[in-house]
Design a protein around this motif. Structure first.
Motif, PDB file in Angstrom:
ATOM      1  N   PHE A 220       1.024  -1.560   0.216  1.00  0.00           N
ATOM      2  CA  PHE A 220      -0.257   0.414  -0.458  1.00  0.00           C
ATOM      3  C   PHE A 220       1.096   1.406  -0.028  1.00  0.00           C
ATOM      4  O   PHE A 220       0.578   2.103  -0.803  1.00  0.00           O
ATOM      5  CB  PHE A 220      -0.480  -0.211   1.219  1.00  0.00           C
ATOM      6  N   GLY A 221       1.870   0.761   0.893  1.00  0.00           N
ATOM      7  CA  GLY A 221       2.943   2.300   0.384  1.00  0.00           C
ATOM      8  C   GLY A 221       3.439   2.628  -0.588  1.00  0.00           C
ATOM      9  O   GLY A 221       3.964   3.553  -0.978  1.00  0.00           O
ATOM     10  N   LEU A 224       0.704   4.346  -2.993  1.00  0.00           N
ATOM     11  CA  LEU A 224       0.332   5.299  -2.784  1.00  0.00           C
ATOM     12  C   LEU A 224       1.739   6.436  -2.766  1.00  0.00           C
ATOM     13  O   LEU A 224       1.163   7.591  -3.512  1.00  0.00           O
ATOM     14  CB  LEU A 224      -0.279   5.750  -1.230  1.00  0.00           C
ATOM     15  N   THR A 225       2.984   5.987  -3.321  1.00  0.00           N
ATOM     16  CA  THR A 225       4.160   7.004  -4.012  1.00  0.00           C
ATOM     17  C   THR A 225       3.698   7.021  -5.354  1.00  0.00           C
ATOM     18  O   THR A 225       4.215   7.746  -6.115  1.00  0.00           O
ATOM     19  CB  THR A 225       5.102   6.246  -3.413  1.00  0.00           C
ATOM     20  N   SER A 228       1.680  10.221  -5.707  1.00  0.00           N
ATOM     21  CA  SER A 228       2.111  11.218  -4.920  1.00  0.00           C
ATOM     22  C   SER A 228       2.976  11.793  -5.285  1.00  0.00           C
ATOM     23  O   SER A 228       3.353  11.928  -6.425  1.00  0.00           O
ATOM     24  CB  SER A 228       3.581  10.428  -4.011  1.00  0.00           C
ATOM     25  N   ASP A 233       8.930  11.075  -3.118  1.00  0.00           N
ATOM     26  CA  ASP A 233       8.276  10.260  -1.866  1.00  0.00           C
ATOM     27  C   ASP A 233       7.828  10.305  -0.748  1.00  0.00           C
ATOM     28  O   ASP A 233       7.899   9.692   0.128  1.00  0.00           O
ATOM     29  CB  ASP A 233       7.167   8.806  -2.807  1.00  0.00           C
ATOM     30  N   VAL A 236       5.811   9.518   2.502  1.00  0.00           N
ATOM     31  CA  VAL A 236       4.906   8.963   1.879  1.00  0.00           C
ATOM     32  C   VAL A 236       4.594   7.676   2.997  1.00  0.00           C
ATOM     33  O   VAL A 236       3.878   7.349   2.837  1.00  0.00           O
ATOM     34  CB  VAL A 236       4.274   9.276   0.739  1.00  0.00           C
ATOM     35  N   GLN A 237       5.591   7.195   1.713  1.00  0.00           N
ATOM     36  CA  GLN A 237       6.064   5.469   2.286  1.00  0.00           C
ATOM     37  C   GLN A 237       5.962   5.720   3.227  1.00  0.00           C
ATOM     38  O   GLN A 237       5.235   4.801   3.790  1.00  0.00           O
ATOM     39  CB  GLN A 237       7.171   4.689   1.566  1.00  0.00           C
ATOM     40  N   SER A 240       2.099   6.100   4.673  1.00  0.00           N
ATOM     41  CA  SER A 240       1.864   4.801   4.482  1.00  0.00           C
ATOM     42  C   SER A 240       1.105   3.818   5.049  1.00  0.00           C
ATOM     43  O   SER A 240       1.010   2.727   5.407  1.00  0.00           O
ATOM     44  CB  SER A 240       1.772   4.586   2.678  1.00  0.00           C
ATOM     45  N   GLY A 243       0.872   3.601   8.745  1.00  0.00           N
ATOM     46  CA  GLY A 243      -0.601   3.447   8.983  1.00  0.00           C
ATOM     47  C   GLY A 243      -0.917   2.268   8.562  1.00  0.00           C
ATOM     48  O   GLY A 243      -2.306   1.965   9.992  1.00  0.00           O
ATOM     49  N   ILE A 244      -0.956   1.773   7.915  1.00  0.00           N
ATOM     50  CA  ILE A 244      -1.311   0.289   7.185  1.00  0.00           C
ATOM     51  C   ILE A 244      -0.786  -0.980   8.857  1.00  0.00           C
ATOM     52  O   ILE A 244      -2.015  -1.533   9.404  1.00  0.00           O
ATOM     53  CB  ILE A 244      -0.540  -0.611   6.037  1.00  0.00           C
ATOM     54  N   SER A 259       9.506   2.014   9.048  1.00  0.00           N
ATOM     55  CA  SER A 259      10.553   2.824   7.416  1.00  0.00           C
ATOM     56  C   SER A 259      11.083   3.072   7.443  1.00  0.00           C
ATOM     57  O   SER A 259      11.620   3.205   6.119  1.00  0.00           O
ATOM     58  CB  SER A 259       8.605   3.264   7.086  1.00  0.00           C
TER      59      SER A 259
END
Length: 290
Positions: A220-221, A224-225, A228, A233, A236-237, A240, A243-244, A259
């Motif tokens: 998902f990371g 989303l990048t 972005s 990015d 963002v990664q 993401s 968050g997941i 991360s």
């Protein structure tokens, strides 16, 4: 930490090797060690900045050795497509794992099932566009008209060259199935080594994450990048993935730390190591021009 760095190094080696194999499929006969060097530097640029930066480098250094625009663009775009497909296919697989491994409410199961269906549809549409020449031509024509409507510039020729490069690539892949199988193994190995490197980054910090949850957060990371607009990015990664992971019980702060460690090992350290190779490629290109 050393194990994480080892898998990240393996990931870059496999990614660079996959570029060499793809260029071989496109009849590029340059020295494989030179191509490995180009593959490593361009992979670092693609990961740290974006695919266009990687493509620009390949066009710059390979054109001086007689590699055509179609060969460079076609091989780069097909390789990027195959790697993204592997990453995106892992998302529904990991979500199915999560659905059966975690006690989720009916609403959570329904949302995940919807995400899986949407992802499979998107992957299917993208595959049809890439593999079907007629559909691809129609899509590129529509994109050209949209671009002209907003910018009043014609890019039909560039889009046509891109479409021809993709067609050439599929023709070559059909003719060289053994190289295609080797390429598939390298791409899958690259993604697997990357995810394993991320796993050991978390383990080095004493953070235990289930494999299915980690794959879900990672992919998902990555997804989303793609949409972005932030250079490299940055953030963002990390957000993401964290968050997941937080949804499945991993503290957000721990997800961010793992991360960030992965970004340092996978993005920044290879960038520093690639600078020597980068200058070597530029010197060789300058000599070729002279």
């Amino acid at each position: 930490l050393g194990v994480a760095m080892g898998f990240i190094a393996l990931s870059y080696l496999l990614e660079s090797s996959s570029m060499v194999v793809m260029l071989r499929i496109f009849d590029v006969k340059l020295d494989k060690f030179y191509l490995l060097k180009v593959g490593f530097v361009s992979s670092v640029l693609s990961n740290l900045i974006a695919l266009p930066a990687s493509l620009a480098l390949r066009l710059l250094v390979l054109e001086r050795h007689g590699v055509t625009y179609s060969q460079t663009v076609g091989s780069s775009m097909l390789l990027s497509y195959f790697k993204n497909v592997v990453c995106y296919i892992l998302i529904p697989i990991s979500l199915v794992y999560v659905m059966f491994s975690y006690p989720l409410a009916f609403g959570g199961i329904a949302v995940m099932a919807l995400i899986i269906v949407i992802l499979l549809i998107v992957i299917g549409i993208a595959t049809v566009i890439i593999f079907n020449e007629r559909v691809r031509t129609i899509v590129l024509r529509i994109l050209g008209r949209i671009w002209h409507f907003f910018t009043h510039k014609h890019i039909e020729k560039s889009l046509s060259n891109f479409g021809n490069a993709i067609t050439q690539g599929f023709t070559k892949l059909k003719q060289r199935r053994k190289l295609g199988l080797l390429l598939t193994g390298l791409v899958i190995g690259d993604v697997a080594a990357m995810i394993t490197g991320l796993f050991f980054c978390f383990k080095a910090l004493g953070i235990l994450v289930h494999t299915g949850v980690l794959i879900t957060g990672f992919n998902f990371g990555i997804t989303l990048t793609v949409i972005s607009l932030i250079p490299g990015d940055m953030g963002v990664q990390e957000v993401s993935i964290a968050g997941i992971l937080a949804i499945f019980g991993v503290p957000f702060s721990q997800g961010v730390l793992g991360s960030i460690l992965f970004r340092v090992l996978y993005y920044f350290i290879p960038f520093v190591l690639s600078l020597g190779f980068y200058w070597s490629l530029l010197r060789a290109t300058r000599k070729k021009l002279d």
